[in-house]
Scaffold this active site. Sequence first.
Site, PDB file in Angstrom:
ATOM      1  N   HIS A   1       3.566  -5.481   4.568  1.00 46.50           N
ATOM      2  CA  HIS A   1       5.024  -5.405   4.752  1.00 46.50           C
ATOM      3  C   HIS A   1       5.681  -4.322   3.913  1.00 46.50           C
ATOM      4  CE1 HIS A   1       4.784  -8.564   1.494  1.00 46.50           C
ATOM      5  NE2 HIS A   1       5.799  -7.885   1.015  1.00 46.50           N
TER       6      HIS A   1
ATOM      7  N   SER B   1       5.350  -6.993  -4.461  1.00 37.56           N
ATOM      8  CA  SER B   1       4.478  -7.021  -3.293  1.00 37.56           C
ATOM      9  C   SER B   1       3.598  -5.783  -3.262  1.00 37.56           C
ATOM     10  CB  SER B   1       5.304  -7.081  -2.006  1.00 37.56           C
ATOM     11  OG  SER B   1       5.734  -8.376  -1.744  1.00 37.56           O
TER      12      SER B   1
END
Length: 286
Positions: free
Chosen positions: A123, A243
Amino acid sequence: MDNHFFSVSNTGELAEFENKTLPSPFTQVAGLDQNTLEEVQGFKLRNRDWLEILPDDVLELPHIDSVRLHPESTCGNDDRVLVNTQNQPYRYICSLIITANNGGKYIGTGFFISERCIITSGHCVFVKDAGGWVRSVQVIPGRDGGNAPFGSQVSTNFRSMEDFVNNENSDFDHGAIILPDNTLFNRVGGYFGYSELKSSVILNTSGYPGDKPAGTQWFNAGAPTNVTDYKIEYMIDTEGGQSGSPVYTNSPARSVVGVHGYGGCPNKAVRVRDYFFQRWAEWSRL
């Protein structure tokens, strides 16, 4: 071979060797460390030939996880520690400035696994709610606030997994940024190895959270609370922006066993497993 495990590209084109063979039987791929800097607390080496001063606007960017439902979490007391990014392996960990397809800019994290391959969360390179494949990513290894001590490079060459891109399956949420040449690697002098987690050992992670001073890298560690076929769960403190951070072990060698990407206490990483060795080896050859 099930196409859940296939690699996909932002250009729609793949190298001839991609997706051609079954996952390798290897359980560990060695990293490389050419860094000889002593780890002295508080010391920061500066090379003026490499140093970039980052523009002020990158200090105010939101984290990539702000466009998702389950950003990372601090679990109880915040035990994260600021690191000296000149030292290994923190210099192999990169701040990412992500320009999404819709023009929005975000921060994330990635890490070297070869001279030109930066692994991150899927992502961070494919953001469905921001138009799909991102336009570009500026990779800044060892970023230190507004300074890029090793310089930076911009990439427009990305990979991720078919089941993540097409179905948002979080079990396959990892991807790659392919750098244009070896410039940054020649400066940082190394990269992480990777392996499959086989026992309950202490896990380490370090990355660039959005809740700390902009562009600073923070470390935390702890034991896994649960390990499934595709995920590793832990109560290690993280926040949005981390992330794509490596989740790694130090014994018997420094080796990435997961790609951090999800919160909720327990926080979660996508687990390195059999097919990773094939995909990451292919992406390292691009």
